[in-house]
Design a protein around this motif. Structure first.
Motif, short mmCIF file in Angstrom:
data_model
loop_
_atom_site.label_atom_id
_atom_site.label_comp_id
_atom_site.label_asym_id
_atom_site.label_seq_id
_atom_site.Cartn_x
_atom_site.Cartn_y
_atom_site.Cartn_z
N GLY A 195 0.81 -1.21 0.00
CA GLY A 195 0.00 0.00 0.00
C GLY A 195 0.84 1.27 0.00
O GLY A 195 1.97 1.30 0.47
N ARG A 196 0.27 2.31 -0.55
CA ARG A 196 0.97 3.59 -0.63
C ARG A 196 0.19 4.64 0.15
O ARG A 196 -0.08 5.73 -0.33
N GLY A 197 -0.15 4.29 1.36
CA GLY A 197 -0.96 5.18 2.19
C GLY A 197 -0.26 6.49 2.51
O GLY A 197 -0.88 7.55 2.53
N ARG A 198 1.04 6.44 2.77
CA ARG A 198 1.76 7.67 3.10
C ARG A 198 1.77 8.63 1.92
O ARG A 198 1.58 9.83 2.08
N GLN A 199 1.97 8.12 0.71
CA GLN A 199 1.95 8.98 -0.47
C GLN A 199 0.56 9.60 -0.66
O GLN A 199 0.44 10.78 -1.01
N ALA A 200 -0.47 8.82 -0.41
CA ALA A 200 -1.82 9.35 -0.55
C ALA A 200 -2.10 10.42 0.49
O ALA A 200 -2.69 11.45 0.20
N ALA A 201 -1.63 10.18 1.72
CA ALA A 201 -1.84 11.17 2.78
C ALA A 201 -1.08 12.45 2.47
O ALA A 201 -1.59 13.56 2.71
N ASP A 202 0.14 12.33 1.93
CA ASP A 202 0.90 13.52 1.55
C ASP A 202 0.17 14.32 0.48
O ASP A 202 0.15 15.56 0.52
N ALA A 203 -0.41 13.64 -0.48
CA ALA A 203 -1.13 14.33 -1.56
C ALA A 203 -2.34 15.08 -1.00
O ALA A 203 -2.61 16.22 -1.40
N ILE A 204 -3.03 14.48 -0.06
CA ILE A 204 -4.20 15.15 0.53
C ILE A 204 -3.75 16.36 1.34
O ILE A 204 -4.39 17.43 1.28
N GLU A 205 -2.64 16.25 2.06
CA GLU A 205 -2.13 17.40 2.82
C GLU A 205 -1.75 18.54 1.89
O GLU A 205 -2.03 19.71 2.18
N ARG A 206 -1.11 18.22 0.75
CA ARG A 206 -0.76 19.28 -0.21
C ARG A 206 -2.01 19.94 -0.76
O ARG A 206 -2.04 21.16 -0.96
N LEU A 207 -3.04 19.14 -1.02
CA LEU A 207 -4.30 19.70 -1.52
C LEU A 207 -4.92 20.63 -0.49
O LEU A 207 -5.35 21.73 -0.81
N GLU A 208 -4.95 20.19 0.76
CA GLU A 208 -5.54 21.01 1.81
C GLU A 208 -4.73 22.27 2.08
O GLU A 208 -5.29 23.31 2.43
N ASP A 209 -3.40 22.19 1.95
CA ASP A 209 -2.54 23.34 2.20
C ASP A 209 -2.37 24.23 0.98
O ASP A 209 -1.65 25.23 1.03
N ASP A 210 -3.03 23.88 -0.12
CA ASP A 210 -2.92 24.62 -1.38
C ASP A 210 -1.47 24.71 -1.85
O ASP A 210 -1.00 25.74 -2.29
#
Length: 90
Positions: free
Chosen positions: A49-64
């Protein structure tokens, strides 16, 4: 006539003869496909699984702070400024 209409209103259309009734086929198929019945309650993780990469992508989206998309054009070669490249006819 009114009595007939009132009698029809009270009947549940799902209880009529000839209508489909759930038989539990979906649950039976699901139980037949799982390896361990406990997985229906808690599941299992994927070691690939690539959960950490997915979480990083969501954080970048939320932080603009999104990363730019890569250039995926087949070629970065474009027309020359003069329009008369080496292969131009005279």
């Amino acid at each position: 006539m009114a009595l007939l209409l009132l009698a029809a209103c009270g009947a549940d259309p799902r209880e009529r003869d000839g209508t489909w009734r759930p038989t539990g086929a979906n649950a039976a198929n699901l139980h037949a496909m799982i390896a361990d019945p406990a997985h229906l309650d808690r599941g299992i993780g994927d070691p690939r699984g690539r959960g950490r990469q997915a979480a990083d992508a969501i954080e970048r989206l939320e932080d603009d702070a999104l990363k730019p998309l890569p250039d995926v054009r087949a070629s970065t070669v474009g027309p020359s400024a003069g329009g008369g490249g080496q292969g131009a006819r005279r």
